[in-house]
Design an enzyme around this catalytic site. Structure first.
Site, PDB file in Angstrom:
ATOM      1  N   SER A 157      17.828 -17.813  -0.436  1.00  0.00           N
ATOM      2  CA  SER A 157      18.328 -16.694  -1.327  1.00  0.00           C
ATOM      3  C   SER A 157      18.536 -17.516  -2.831  1.00  0.00           C
ATOM      4  O   SER A 157      19.357 -17.082  -3.611  1.00  0.00           O
ATOM      5  CB  SER A 157      19.426 -15.881  -0.920  1.00  0.00           C
ATOM      6  OG  SER A 157      19.074 -15.016  -0.098  1.00  0.00           O
ATOM      7  N   LEU A 158      17.932 -18.953  -3.158  1.00  0.00           N
ATOM      8  CA  LEU A 158      18.113 -19.500  -4.113  1.00  0.00           C
ATOM      9  C   LEU A 158      17.347 -19.163  -5.390  1.00  0.00           C
ATOM     10  O   LEU A 158      17.715 -19.496  -6.456  1.00  0.00           O
ATOM     11  CB  LEU A 158      17.862 -21.162  -3.851  1.00  0.00           C
ATOM     12  CG  LEU A 158      18.923 -21.991  -3.272  1.00  0.00           C
ATOM     13  CD1 LEU A 158      18.626 -23.253  -2.923  1.00  0.00           C
ATOM     14  CD2 LEU A 158      20.238 -21.777  -3.959  1.00  0.00           C
TER      15      LEU A 158
ATOM     16  N   ASP B 117       9.153 -10.520  -3.284  1.00  0.00           N
ATOM     17  CA  ASP B 117       8.745 -11.513  -4.277  1.00  0.00           C
ATOM     18  C   ASP B 117       7.414 -11.533  -4.943  1.00  0.00           C
ATOM     19  O   ASP B 117       7.330 -12.037  -6.055  1.00  0.00           O
ATOM     20  CB  ASP B 117       9.021 -12.991  -3.628  1.00  0.00           C
ATOM     21  CG  ASP B 117      10.363 -13.723  -3.366  1.00  0.00           C
ATOM     22  OD1 ASP B 117      10.881 -13.532  -4.563  1.00  0.00           O
ATOM     23  OD2 ASP B 117      10.845 -14.107  -2.502  1.00  0.00           O
TER      24      ASP B 117
ATOM     25  N   PRO C 207      24.244 -32.111  -0.885  1.00  0.00           N
ATOM     26  CA  PRO C 207      23.356 -31.182  -0.132  1.00  0.00           C
ATOM     27  C   PRO C 207      21.923 -31.385  -0.500  1.00  0.00           C
ATOM     28  O   PRO C 207      20.895 -31.206   0.301  1.00  0.00           O
ATOM     29  CB  PRO C 207      24.015 -29.892  -0.594  1.00  0.00           C
ATOM     30  CG  PRO C 207      25.439 -30.061  -0.947  1.00  0.00           C
ATOM     31  CD  PRO C 207      25.188 -31.481  -1.441  1.00  0.00           C
ATOM     32  N   THR C 208      21.570 -31.620  -1.713  1.00  0.00           N
ATOM     33  CA  THR C 208      20.342 -31.752  -2.134  1.00  0.00           C
ATOM     34  C   THR C 208      19.641 -33.268  -1.482  1.00  0.00           C
ATOM     35  O   THR C 208      18.644 -33.230  -1.320  1.00  0.00           O
ATOM     36  CB  THR C 208      20.184 -31.961  -3.735  1.00  0.00           C
ATOM     37  OG1 THR C 208      20.668 -30.716  -4.291  1.00  0.00           O
ATOM     38  CG2 THR C 208      18.761 -32.385  -4.037  1.00  0.00           C
TER      39      THR C 208
ATOM     40  N   LYS D  26      21.592 -39.994 -10.602  1.00  0.00           N
ATOM     41  CA  LYS D  26      21.865 -40.046  -9.187  1.00  0.00           C
ATOM     42  C   LYS D  26      20.700 -39.317  -8.368  1.00  0.00           C
ATOM     43  O   LYS D  26      20.306 -39.919  -7.315  1.00  0.00           O
ATOM     44  CB  LYS D  26      23.270 -39.458  -9.132  1.00  0.00           C
ATOM     45  CG  LYS D  26      23.677 -39.863  -7.538  1.00  0.00           C
ATOM     46  CD  LYS D  26      25.158 -39.184  -7.430  1.00  0.00           C
ATOM     47  CE  LYS D  26      25.719 -39.501  -6.068  1.00  0.00           C
ATOM     48  NZ  LYS D  26      27.192 -39.026  -6.091  1.00  0.00           N
TER      49      LYS D  26
ATOM     50  N   CYS E  22       8.796   9.555  -4.684  1.00  0.00           N
ATOM     51  CA  CYS E  22       8.446   9.777  -3.105  1.00  0.00           C
ATOM     52  C   CYS E  22       9.535  10.687  -2.466  1.00  0.00           C
ATOM     53  O   CYS E  22       9.267  11.809  -2.607  1.00  0.00           O
ATOM     54  CB  CYS E  22       8.417   8.447  -2.396  1.00  0.00           C
ATOM     55  SG  CYS E  22       7.575   8.404  -0.726  1.00  0.00           S
ATOM     56  N   LEU E  23      10.327  10.153  -1.678  1.00  0.00           N
ATOM     57  CA  LEU E  23      11.290  11.123  -1.198  1.00  0.00           C
ATOM     58  C   LEU E  23      11.888  11.874  -2.018  1.00  0.00           C
ATOM     59  O   LEU E  23      12.510  13.036  -1.971  1.00  0.00           O
ATOM     60  CB  LEU E  23      12.518  10.259  -0.234  1.00  0.00           C
ATOM     61  CG  LEU E  23      13.367  10.853   0.488  1.00  0.00           C
ATOM     62  CD1 LEU E  23      12.812  12.082   1.378  1.00  0.00           C
ATOM     63  CD2 LEU E  23      14.534  10.002   1.164  1.00  0.00           C
TER      64      LEU E  23
ATOM     65  N   GLU F  68      10.360  15.837   8.643  1.00  0.00           N
ATOM     66  CA  GLU F  68      10.888  14.757   8.859  1.00  0.00           C
ATOM     67  C   GLU F  68      12.377  14.754   9.324  1.00  0.00           C
ATOM     68  O   GLU F  68      12.957  13.990  10.242  1.00  0.00           O
ATOM     69  CB  GLU F  68      10.825  13.800   7.533  1.00  0.00           C
ATOM     70  CG  GLU F  68      11.588  12.502   7.691  1.00  0.00           C
ATOM     71  CD  GLU F  68      11.331  11.482   6.541  1.00  0.00           C
ATOM     72  OE1 GLU F  68      11.871  10.356   6.813  1.00  0.00           O
ATOM     73  OE2 GLU F  68      10.975  11.903   5.437  1.00  0.00           O
TER      74      GLU F  68
ATOM     75  N   HIS G  53       4.634   5.350  -5.639  1.00  0.00           N
ATOM     76  CA  HIS G  53       5.681   4.858  -6.336  1.00  0.00           C
ATOM     77  C   HIS G  53       5.335   3.930  -7.520  1.00  0.00           C
ATOM     78  O   HIS G  53       4.660   2.898  -7.641  1.00  0.00           O
ATOM     79  CB  HIS G  53       5.872   3.759  -5.307  1.00  0.00           C
ATOM     80  CG  HIS G  53       6.544   4.138  -4.018  1.00  0.00           C
ATOM     81  ND1 HIS G  53       7.977   4.215  -3.818  1.00  0.00           N
ATOM     82  CD2 HIS G  53       6.385   4.700  -2.820  1.00  0.00           C
ATOM     83  CE1 HIS G  53       8.322   4.772  -2.798  1.00  0.00           C
ATOM     84  NE2 HIS G  53       7.077   5.111  -1.985  1.00  0.00           N
TER      85      HIS G  53
ATOM     86  N   GLU H 189       7.040   2.462  -9.614  1.00  0.00           N
ATOM     87  CA  GLU H 189       7.703   1.192  -9.981  1.00  0.00           C
ATOM     88  C   GLU H 189       7.084   0.019  -9.565  1.00  0.00           C
ATOM     89  O   GLU H 189       7.214  -1.152 -10.020  1.00  0.00           O
ATOM     90  CB  GLU H 189       9.088   1.355  -9.042  1.00  0.00           C
ATOM     91  CG  GLU H 189       8.982   1.005  -7.586  1.00  0.00           C
ATOM     92  CD  GLU H 189       8.979   2.525  -7.093  1.00  0.00           C
ATOM     93  OE1 GLU H 189       9.369   2.661  -5.783  1.00  0.00           O
ATOM     94  OE2 GLU H 189       8.504   3.435  -7.595  1.00  0.00           O
TER      95      GLU H 189
END
Length: 557
Positions: A13-14, A70, A190-191, A223, A380-381, A404, A506, A508
């Protein structure tokens, strides 16, 4: 053909997807033809059956592929129109390999991760490597370097680089440079460890994208350069943006990322013109007007569950030099009353979803919008609950429901699509992808779209029951868009309401920063008209979650 691979390290999640999409924006601004794809290491064949609480939004493509969110970033940030070939999961890879083995395609050979699994991964890269269409392929590898399920993808990349030549490839590694408050400093270890793990696998990054809360000074860049064997100018700061994710291309351009990548790939391009993008960002950050919009949904604890909807509202509002303050409301909280939570909003949007939880709250919100003439957009819904509400409270069909939620409903105004009645498998079995909609002349929908036929992306199993069409139309419920043969209701509106629109599809999924979707744009315009007319409207509510978080790219969990 040139290739860019985007990997991630330290934690998930970066923002690898946003980084890849932003680089796509910059390269397109340099007049390069760009295509993006996402490789996901999980074993699901696609995210279509995954819970939004766990994985966020399922993004649907034109060809009906259910993909990772994504890909929504890719399509919004670039001119790409993607297909199922632009998203690959481990589940798809292994499914393909096993089916080939069962057919005997491997001629009795022992089937192994190398070469058979890695060959399938490389084939997917080659499938979209069309030099007549694209100059650059950007491939994002999901997950975190070192995860066991991601190793075949990284091995495939190592092999691919040998085959196409290192001069045609850039490896870009997105990593975390955390600030340790007690020590008052940023930490590079960490990197260093993440890059070391990548090098163990046989990949050396040429570019480091450093996700950080604080600026990287010269000593820290030096560094990282020395310990990670990366050029100092290729240590790119990607700090948390202050207002909106659409700032990211501008900040990366200021760091020189696009020029660096072009230099590494030996591409000569013009200087990018980011004027229009900058104007859009300015409208998002400093709008002259503001609106409060209520979003009544079921997955409100996960920001990514309605990602494309929030982005579409941002696009539409920015086109009117307007900002949006979102009031995110869990539908379950409205089952006993709505006035307290909806009295001060300029518009109400009800998104899609599945299952009976929170439905009565959504129905109550729809009724409130109808009775108080508040602009309403149901997706939609959201369209289906608006239909149920109208049938119950205007048409007098007291038992109106969807099959439904009640499979034995006596008044099924919403029912299962005919082709869905025999379906038992859940994955990729809905009505999916782009379908045409015929717009009825003289309706609000025709005015909004400025056309009599449009194409929109679908993801649903249930539909409006046309048996109730005439009865509801007589009371002011207008079906303003249908399938070309007229058998399926795609778009509804209310005759005596300033803006009450619901769609089965949809919209969007087709909105872009400088090209907002007409239904969202019309919705925002209706909200602004209501505000101008003197009706009760939204003021900035400091207590409600705003559209943009100050740390939008930082993991929120």
């Amino acid at each position: 053909m040139k290739y860019i691979f985007v990997t991630g390290g330290v934690v998930s999640s970066l923002g690898k997807g946003l980084t890849a999409a932003s680089l796509g924006t910059l390269l397109e601004a340099r007049r390069l033809r760009v295509v993006l794809q996402k490789f996901d290491p999980y074993l699901n064949v696609d995210p279509g059956t995954m819970n939004p609480f766990q994985h966020g939004e399922v993004y649907v493509l034109n060809d009906g592929a259910e993909t990772d969110l994504d890909l929504g970033h890719y399509e919004r940030f670039t001119n790409c129109v993607l297909t199922r070939h632009n998203n690959l999961t481990s589940g798809q890879v292994y499914e393909t390999v096993i089916l080939k083995e069962r057919r005997g395609d491997y001629l009795g050979k022992t089937v192994q991760v190398i070469p058979h699994v890695t060959d399938e991964i490389k084939n997917r890269i080659r499938q979209i490597s069309d030099e007549s269409k694209y100059d650059v392929v950007i491939t994002e590898i999901g997950g975190t370097t070192g995860d066991i399920e991601g190793l075949p993808f990284l091995e495939a990349i190592r092999q691919f680089i040998l085959e196409v030549g290192s001069q045609n490839v850039v490896n870009m590694h997105v990593t975390l440079v955390p600030y340790i408050k007690a020590a008052h400093e940023l930490k590079t270890k960490p990197t260093q460890q993440s890059v070391a793990k990548l090098r163990e696998i046989g990949l050396q990054p040429q570019v480091l994208i450093c996700r950080t809360e604080r600026p990287l000074d010269r000593d820290l860049r030096r560094k990282l350069s020395m310990f990670c064997s990366v050029s100092e100018k290729a240590v790119i700061e990607e700090r948390d943006v202050e207002h909106t994710i659409y700032e990211v291309p501008l900040t990366l351009h200021a760091e020189g990322l696009d020029q660096l990548v072009c230099d590494l790939l030996h591409l000569e391009t013009p200087v990018p013109d980011l004027t229009d993008w900058g104007k859009f960002v300015e409208c998002v950050i400093s709008p002259r007007k503001r609106l409060k919009i209520a979003v009544v949904g079921k997955y409100m604890d996960v920001r990514d569950a309605y990602k494309s909807i929030y982005e579409s509202l941002t696009h539409a509002a920015a086109s009117e030099d307007c900002g949006v303050d979102l009031k995110l409301i869990d539908a379950g909280s409205l089952e006993r009353g709505v006035d307290a939570q909806l009295k001060d909003v300029a518009g109400i949007l009800i998104p899609g979803g599945f299952g009976a939880r929170g439905i009565e709250g959504k129905i109550n919100a729809s009724r409130h919008a109808r009775e108080h003439k508040i602009p309403f957009l149901g997706l939609c819904l959201g369209m289906q609950v608006a239909t149920i509400e109208f049938a119950r409270n205007v048409c007098g069909i007291a038992n109106a429901n969807s099959t439904e939620f009640d499979k034995d409903s006596a008044e099924p105004v919403i029912s299962l699509l005919e082709e869905q009645r025999g379906v038992r498998k859940k994955g990729a079995s809905m009505r999916l992808g782009t379908w045409p909609t015929k717009i009825v002349e003289g309706t609000l929908a025709e005015k909004i779209y400025g056309a009599t036929e449009v194409t929109e992306r679908h993801r649903h199993r249930y539909e409006f029951n046309m048996k109730y069409r005439d009865r509801m139309n007589a009371k002011g419920f207008v079906i303003s868009g249908t399938s070309p043969d007229g058998t399926l209701a795609e778009l509804i509106e209310l005759r005596d309401h300033p803006y009450f629109v619901g769609c089965q599809y949809h919209p969007e999924f087709q909105s872009k920063p400088n090209k907002p979707h007409p239904l969202f744009k019309g919705f925002i315009q209706a909200c602004l008209r209501r505000k101008t007319s003197g009706a009760t409207h939204a003021q900035a509510d400091q207590g409600s979650p705003h559209r943009v978080l100050e740390r939008e790219l930082v993991p929120q969990r």
